[in-house]
Design an enzyme around this catalytic site. Structure first.
Site, PDB file in Angstrom:
ATOM      1  CE  LYS A 168       9.798 -15.072 -48.605  1.00 59.20           C
ATOM      2  NZ  LYS A 168       8.754 -15.859 -49.162  1.00 59.20           N
ATOM      3  CE  LYS A 171       6.520  -9.906 -51.610  1.00 55.28           C
ATOM      4  NZ  LYS A 171       5.929 -10.924 -52.404  1.00 55.28           N
ATOM      5  CE  LYS A 179      -0.279 -16.011 -51.518  1.00 54.30           C
ATOM      6  NZ  LYS A 179       1.068 -16.375 -51.949  1.00 54.30           N
TER       7      LYS A 179
HETATM    8  N1  AQP Z   1       2.717  -6.961 -53.200  1.00 55.77           N
HETATM    9  C1  AQP Z   1       2.660  -7.421 -54.429  1.00 55.77           C
HETATM   10  N2  AQP Z   1       2.437  -6.580 -55.472  1.00 55.77           N
HETATM   11  C2  AQP Z   1       2.359  -7.056 -56.752  1.00 55.77           C
HETATM   12  N3  AQP Z   1       2.465  -8.377 -57.060  1.00 55.77           N
HETATM   13  C3  AQP Z   1       2.673  -9.255 -56.050  1.00 55.77           C
HETATM   14  N4  AQP Z   1       2.828 -10.603 -56.011  1.00 55.77           N
HETATM   15  C4  AQP Z   1       3.019 -10.995 -54.729  1.00 55.77           C
HETATM   16  N5  AQP Z   1       2.991  -9.941 -53.904  1.00 55.77           N
HETATM   17  C5  AQP Z   1       2.792  -8.831 -54.696  1.00 55.77           C
HETATM   18  C6  AQP Z   1       2.755 -11.440 -57.204  1.00 55.77           C
HETATM   19  O1  AQP Z   1       1.757 -12.433 -56.986  1.00 55.77           O
HETATM   20  C7  AQP Z   1       2.115 -13.620 -57.679  1.00 55.77           C
HETATM   21  C8  AQP Z   1       1.979 -14.785 -56.771  1.00 55.77           C
HETATM   22  O2  AQP Z   1       2.811 -14.629 -55.664  1.00 55.77           O
HETATM   23  P1  AQP Z   1       3.182 -15.884 -54.788  1.00 55.77           P
HETATM   24  O3  AQP Z   1       2.085 -16.225 -53.885  1.00 55.77           O
HETATM   25  O4  AQP Z   1       3.629 -16.958 -55.634  1.00 55.77           O
HETATM   26  O5  AQP Z   1       4.459 -15.374 -54.111  1.00 55.77           O
HETATM   27  P2  AQP Z   1       4.792 -14.436 -52.955  1.00 55.77           P
HETATM   28  O6  AQP Z   1       5.589 -13.334 -53.554  1.00 55.77           O
HETATM   29  O7  AQP Z   1       5.484 -15.272 -51.974  1.00 55.77           O
HETATM   30  O8  AQP Z   1       3.448 -13.888 -52.326  1.00 55.77           O
HETATM   31  P3  AQP Z   1       3.363 -13.243 -50.944  1.00 55.77           P
HETATM   32  O9  AQP Z   1       1.957 -12.892 -50.795  1.00 55.77           O
HETATM   33  O10 AQP Z   1       4.308 -12.112 -50.771  1.00 55.77           O
HETATM   34  O11 AQP Z   1       3.770 -14.414 -49.945  1.00 55.77           O
HETATM   35  P4  AQP Z   1       4.800 -14.386 -48.784  1.00 55.77           P
HETATM   36  O12 AQP Z   1       4.126 -13.628 -47.721  1.00 55.77           O
HETATM   37  O13 AQP Z   1       4.979 -15.840 -48.447  1.00 55.77           O
HETATM   38  O14 AQP Z   1       6.074 -13.720 -49.250  1.00 55.77           O
HETATM   39  C9  AQP Z   1       3.547 -13.413 -58.192  1.00 55.77           C
HETATM   40  O15 AQP Z   1       3.479 -13.107 -59.565  1.00 55.77           O
HETATM   41  C10 AQP Z   1       4.040 -12.230 -57.407  1.00 55.77           C
HETATM   42  O16 AQP Z   1       4.961 -11.449 -58.141  1.00 55.77           O
END
Ligand code: AQP
Length: 327
Positions: free
Chosen positions: A111, A193, A196
């Site tokens: 990031k 991965k 969001k």
């Molecule tokens: N691609 C993924 N596969 C499996 N598990 C995932 N998690 C996130 N992406 C995947 C799991 O979802 C939970 C909540 O995630 P979060 O919203 O707290 O964090 P994040 O990793 O920031 O989610 P995003 O969607 O990837 O957001 P951005 O786009 O901001 O980076 C966690 O248990 C995470 O492991």
């Protein structure tokens, strides 16, 4: 009974990765564990947020927790910023962590890469995550694979502080990861991965996506040109990701799925996955609007915060005593 803690950031629409990696576990675990599920809004502000949108997303995530089957009679559901112990313990842990270990975190590197100035919160949020977990004397943390390094940091911090202030300061937690679903990849780029914040909406399936959007995103998912359907993450990441999603949604192993299929090509695999995904998400979507609009939702979150606060205060009293803080 073992205690479980986990959370999701209210930063946008929850997608299949969040669901298959973490949220599905929330529901399974609540049958025989004491579960505490948080909406981690303080994590969301590591990057700029529109305040109105953030409030909305907090309630969206809470409603989704309940729609997928988290039962507030069995589990405590609350918003992180309503329990001040998270921020307080976060600071104490920050004072016991090193910039070296935080700057080595893969997510921080990803990031912050290439930027001249990076928000401090992007570097320290894994410490806040450690505080979230340690605050509740957590035994088990159900998360996706991307959080493995942060769980290791949490364990390191707990052990480091226990060695200095006594073994009874913190419970050292374990991560819990799904077999299939722990790492769901982006549909347009299966080497990163599902996320969001990715710009292309067809890179992910959100839990509330219409059937037509589910179909469009899956049918245009990136595969490869050799045409052979087999599971091989290294050489066939796109096809393997589709099979992995199929397996996690259907509960069948990839071997079982491949043994039963008579697909003529990737198109047939995709069509079947569209149907499996639409079927799996239908019950979540059916419940969501009613729960999101109900006044009960705020009541559940306020009651959850009260319950969480009681546990958190007990831990904070112990930690303040150990560190000699206050009177
Ligand atoms: N691609 C993924 N596969 C499996 N598990 C995932 N998690 C996130 N992406 C995947 C799991 O979802 C939970 C909540 O995630 P979060 O919203 O707290 O964090 P994040 O990793 O920031 O989610 P995003 O969607 O990837 O957001 P951005 O786009 O901001 O980076 C966690 O248990 C995470 O492991």
């Amino acid at each position: 009974m073992k205690r479980v803690f986990s959370g999701v950031q209210p930063t946008g629409n929850i997608h299949l990765g969040n669901y298959l990696g973490a949220l599905k576990q929330f529901v399974e675990l609540q049958e025989d564990h004491e579960c505490i599920y948080c909406i981690v809004d303080e994590h969301a502000i590591t990057v700029p947020q529109d305040p109105k949108e953030l409030r909305k997303h907090i309630l969206d995530v809470a409603a989704l927790y309940l729609s997928i089957g988290v039962d507030p009679k069995k589990s405590t559901v609350f918003v992180q910023s309503q329990v001040s112990g998270h921020a307080e313990l976060g600071w104490i842990l920050c004072c016991n962590s090193y910039t070296g270990e935080l700057s080595r975190m893969t997510q921080f590197k990803a990031k912050s890469g290439g930027k001249e100035s990076v928000g401090t919160g992007l570097m320290t949020y894994p410490v806040l995550m450690a505080a979230d977990i340690l605050l509740y004397d957590t035994d088990v943390v159900p998360v996706g694979q991307d959080q493995k390094q942060h769980i290791e940091l949490t364990r390191d911090l707990a052990i480091r502080i226990n060695n200095k202030y006594g073994e009874d300061t913190f419970v050292v937690p374990d991560g819990r990861f799904m077999k299939s679903g722990a790492r769901i990849m982006s549909l347009d780029d299966p080497t990163s991965k599902m996320s969001k914040s990715a710009e292309n909406i067809h890179s992910r399936i959100s839990l509330l996506d219409e059937d037509s959007k589910i179909k469009k995103s899956i049918m245009r998912a990136t595969t490869d040109s050799d045409g052979e359907i087999r599971f091989d993450i290294e050489n066939k990441p796109g096809v393997s990701n589709l099979l992995n999603i199929y397996s996690a949604l259907s509960g069948k192993t990839v071997e079982e799925i491949l043994a039963a299929q008579n697909w003529r090509g990737y198109g047939d695999l995709k069509k079947e996955l569209v149907a499996v995904t639409q079927e799996a998400l239908a019950p979540i979507k059916a419940n969501y609007n009613e729960i999101r609009e109900s006044e009960e939702l705020i009541k559940i979150l306020n009651e959850g915060a009260e319950r969480a606060n009681v546990i958190a205060e007990k831990t904070m009293k112990r930690v303040r005593d150990k560190f000699g803080l206050g009177l």
